[in-house]
Design a protein around this motif. Structure first.
Motif, PDB file in Angstrom:
ATOM      1  N   LYS A  74      -8.806   1.413  -1.994  1.00 59.69           N
ATOM      2  CA  LYS A  74      -7.717   1.421  -2.984  1.00 59.69           C
ATOM      3  C   LYS A  74      -7.580   2.798  -3.631  1.00 59.69           C
ATOM      4  CE  LYS A  74      -6.406  -2.838  -2.674  1.00 59.69           C
ATOM      5  NZ  LYS A  74      -5.188  -3.159  -1.969  1.00 59.69           N
ATOM      6  N   ALA A  75      -8.687   3.456  -3.895  1.00 59.39           N
ATOM      7  CA  ALA A  75      -8.651   4.784  -4.495  1.00 59.39           C
ATOM      8  C   ALA A  75      -7.965   5.778  -3.549  1.00 59.39           C
ATOM      9  CB  ALA A  75     -10.062   5.256  -4.843  1.00 59.39           C
ATOM     10  N   LEU A  76      -8.291   5.711  -2.266  1.00 59.06           N
ATOM     11  CA  LEU A  76      -7.652   6.593  -1.291  1.00 59.06           C
ATOM     12  C   LEU A  76      -6.162   6.278  -1.142  1.00 59.06           C
ATOM     13  CD1 LEU A  76     -10.242   7.021   1.590  1.00 59.06           C
ATOM     14  CD2 LEU A  76      -9.178   8.833   0.234  1.00 59.06           C
ATOM     15  N   GLN A  77      -5.825   4.994  -1.137  1.00 64.39           N
ATOM     16  CA  GLN A  77      -4.421   4.608  -1.041  1.00 64.39           C
ATOM     17  C   GLN A  77      -3.633   5.114  -2.249  1.00 64.39           C
ATOM     18  OE1 GLN A  77      -4.832   0.388  -0.535  1.00 64.39           O
ATOM     19  NE2 GLN A  77      -4.733   0.513   1.694  1.00 64.39           N
ATOM     20  N   SER A  78      -4.217   4.993  -3.414  1.00 60.31           N
ATOM     21  CA  SER A  78      -3.570   5.459  -4.635  1.00 60.31           C
ATOM     22  C   SER A  78      -3.350   6.973  -4.582  1.00 60.31           C
ATOM     23  CB  SER A  78      -4.416   5.081  -5.847  1.00 60.31           C
ATOM     24  OG  SER A  78      -3.859   5.578  -7.026  1.00 60.31           O
ATOM     25  N   PHE A  79      -4.355   7.696  -4.117  1.00 59.95           N
ATOM     26  CA  PHE A  79      -4.235   9.144  -3.962  1.00 59.95           C
ATOM     27  C   PHE A  79      -3.116   9.475  -2.980  1.00 59.95           C
ATOM     28  CE2 PHE A  79      -5.316  12.979  -1.554  1.00 59.95           C
ATOM     29  CZ  PHE A  79      -5.233  13.912  -2.565  1.00 59.95           C
ATOM     30  N   ALA A  80      -3.077   8.768  -1.861  1.00 62.03           N
ATOM     31  CA  ALA A  80      -2.054   9.018  -0.842  1.00 62.03           C
ATOM     32  C   ALA A  80      -0.650   8.780  -1.404  1.00 62.03           C
ATOM     33  CB  ALA A  80      -2.299   8.134   0.381  1.00 62.03           C
ATOM     34  N   LEU A  81      -0.479   7.719  -2.186  1.00 63.42           N
ATOM     35  CA  LEU A  81       0.834   7.437  -2.768  1.00 63.42           C
ATOM     36  C   LEU A  81       1.259   8.523  -3.749  1.00 63.42           C
ATOM     37  CD1 LEU A  81       0.735   3.572  -3.286  1.00 63.42           C
ATOM     38  CD2 LEU A  81       2.145   4.875  -1.672  1.00 63.42           C
ATOM     39  N   GLN A  82       0.306   9.009  -4.531  1.00 60.91           N
ATOM     40  CA  GLN A  82       0.619  10.092  -5.470  1.00 60.91           C
ATOM     41  C   GLN A  82       1.049  11.344  -4.711  1.00 60.91           C
ATOM     42  OE1 GLN A  82       0.661  10.109  -8.893  1.00 60.91           O
ATOM     43  NE2 GLN A  82       1.477  12.171  -8.733  1.00 60.91           N
ATOM     44  N   THR A 111       9.068   9.799   6.497  1.00 55.03           N
ATOM     45  CA  THR A 111       9.111   8.458   7.084  1.00 55.03           C
ATOM     46  C   THR A 111       7.900   8.217   7.986  1.00 55.03           C
ATOM     47  OG1 THR A 111      11.521   8.466   6.982  1.00 55.03           O
ATOM     48  CG2 THR A 111      10.504   6.886   8.489  1.00 55.03           C
ATOM     49  N   LYS A 112       7.548   9.207   8.778  1.00 57.64           N
ATOM     50  CA  LYS A 112       6.373   9.087   9.649  1.00 57.64           C
ATOM     51  C   LYS A 112       5.093   8.978   8.826  1.00 57.64           C
ATOM     52  CE  LYS A 112       8.326  11.343  13.704  1.00 57.64           C
ATOM     53  NZ  LYS A 112       8.291  12.514  14.602  1.00 57.64           N
ATOM     54  N   ALA A 113       5.021   9.726   7.730  1.00 59.68           N
ATOM     55  CA  ALA A 113       3.842   9.646   6.860  1.00 59.68           C
ATOM     56  C   ALA A 113       3.738   8.252   6.240  1.00 59.68           C
ATOM     57  CB  ALA A 113       3.915  10.713   5.768  1.00 59.68           C
ATOM     58  N   ILE A 114       4.850   7.697   5.812  1.00 63.79           N
ATOM     59  CA  ILE A 114       4.858   6.344   5.243  1.00 63.79           C
ATOM     60  C   ILE A 114       4.419   5.338   6.297  1.00 63.79           C
ATOM     61  CG2 ILE A 114       6.343   4.515   4.319  1.00 63.79           C
ATOM     62  CD1 ILE A 114       7.997   6.855   3.002  1.00 63.79           C
ATOM     63  N   ALA A 115       4.906   5.490   7.522  1.00 63.13           N
ATOM     64  CA  ALA A 115       4.509   4.589   8.599  1.00 63.13           C
ATOM     65  C   ALA A 115       3.012   4.649   8.850  1.00 63.13           C
ATOM     66  CB  ALA A 115       5.286   4.931   9.878  1.00 63.13           C
ATOM     67  N   ARG A 116       2.443   5.854   8.797  1.00 55.29           N
ATOM     68  CA  ARG A 116       0.994   5.989   8.983  1.00 55.29           C
ATOM     69  C   ARG A 116       0.238   5.287   7.854  1.00 55.29           C
ATOM     70  NH1 ARG A 116       2.482  11.213  10.535  1.00 55.29           N
ATOM     71  NH2 ARG A 116       1.920  12.062   8.498  1.00 55.29           N
ATOM     72  N   LEU A 117       0.736   5.424   6.626  1.00 56.22           N
ATOM     73  CA  LEU A 117       0.094   4.770   5.487  1.00 56.22           C
ATOM     74  C   LEU A 117       0.165   3.253   5.607  1.00 56.22           C
ATOM     75  CD1 LEU A 117       1.264   6.999   2.510  1.00 56.22           C
ATOM     76  CD2 LEU A 117      -1.056   6.782   3.411  1.00 56.22           C
ATOM     77  N   LEU A 118       1.263   2.744   6.107  1.00 58.46           N
ATOM     78  CA  LEU A 118       1.421   1.289   6.246  1.00 58.46           C
ATOM     79  C   LEU A 118       0.523   0.709   7.331  1.00 58.46           C
ATOM     80  CD1 LEU A 118       5.282   0.886   5.820  1.00 58.46           C
ATOM     81  CD2 LEU A 118       3.475   0.276   4.184  1.00 58.46           C
ATOM     82  N   ARG A 119       0.164   1.526   8.309  1.00 59.28           N
ATOM     83  CA  ARG A 119      -0.715   1.049   9.398  1.00 59.28           C
ATOM     84  C   ARG A 119      -2.154   0.892   8.929  1.00 59.28           C
ATOM     85  NH1 ARG A 119       2.436   4.393  13.395  1.00 59.28           N
ATOM     86  NH2 ARG A 119       1.258   6.138  12.583  1.00 59.28           N
ATOM     87  N   THR A 120      -2.521   1.515   7.816  1.00 59.50           N
ATOM     88  CA  THR A 120      -3.917   1.461   7.384  1.00 59.50           C
ATOM     89  C   THR A 120      -4.204   0.259   6.529  1.00 59.50           C
ATOM     90  OG1 THR A 120      -3.460   2.831   5.441  1.00 59.50           O
ATOM     91  CG2 THR A 120      -4.190   3.958   7.440  1.00 59.50           C
TER      92      THR A 120
END
Length: 120
Positions: A74-82, A111-120
Motif C-alpha cells: 500500500k505504501a508503494l502504491q500510494s507513492f506511485a499514485l503521488q 496511460t501505459k504507466a496507469i496500465a502497469r500500476l493496475l496490473r500490480t
C-alpha cells in the motif's frame, strides 16, 4: 536538444531524449519540487522491507508477515499514485500547453504507466 524552464526558478535545463527509453535526461520532472519528501518516503518504505526480512529471519507467524507485506504494498502504491499525479500536473500539462504531437505522446505514456500500476 531543447531547453525547458524550471518552474518558478527562472533557470533553464538542457534536456536530451534517451532514444532507448524515450525519456528526457537532465529535465526538471514533476516530482522535482518534492524530491526530498519522496526520498524520505522511499527510505521509510525501504525500512518496511527490511522489517519484512527481519520478520522472516525471526520466524514470525506467516499471517503477521503478510499483514506487513500488505502495508508495504500500500505504501508503494500510494507513492506511485503521488508520482503519477505529479507527472500529470507537470509533464502532461506542459505538453498540452506546447501543443502538437507531444501531448499525444505524454498521454499515451501516462496511460501505459496507469496500465502497469493496475496490473500490480
Amino acid at each position: 536538444m531543447t531547453a525547458i524552464q524550471a518552474e518558478g526558478s527562472g533557470a533553464t535545463t538542457d534536456t536530451v531524449t534517451d532514444t532507448s527509453t524515450g525519456t528526457e535526461t537532465g529535465a526538471v520532472h514533476g516530482y522535482h519540487h518534492q524530491k526530498d519528501e519522496h526520498l524520505k518516503r522511499l527510505r521509510r518504505i525501504e525500512g518496511q522491507i527490511r522489517g519484512l526480512q527481519r520478520l522472516v529471519d525471526e520466524d514470525v507467524y506467516c499471517i503477521d508477515i503478510l499483514t506487513q507485506v500488505s502495508a508495504s504494498t500500500k505504501a508503494l502504491q500510494s507513492f506511485a499514485l503521488q508520482l503519477l499525479e505529479e507527472h500529470l500536473r507537470h509533464c502532461v500539462a506542459d505538453a498540452a500547453l506546447k501543443g502538437g504531437g507531444e501531448i499525444d505522446a505524454k498521454v499515451e505514456e501516462a496511460t501505459k504507466a496507469i496500465a502497469r500500476l493496475l496490473r500490480t
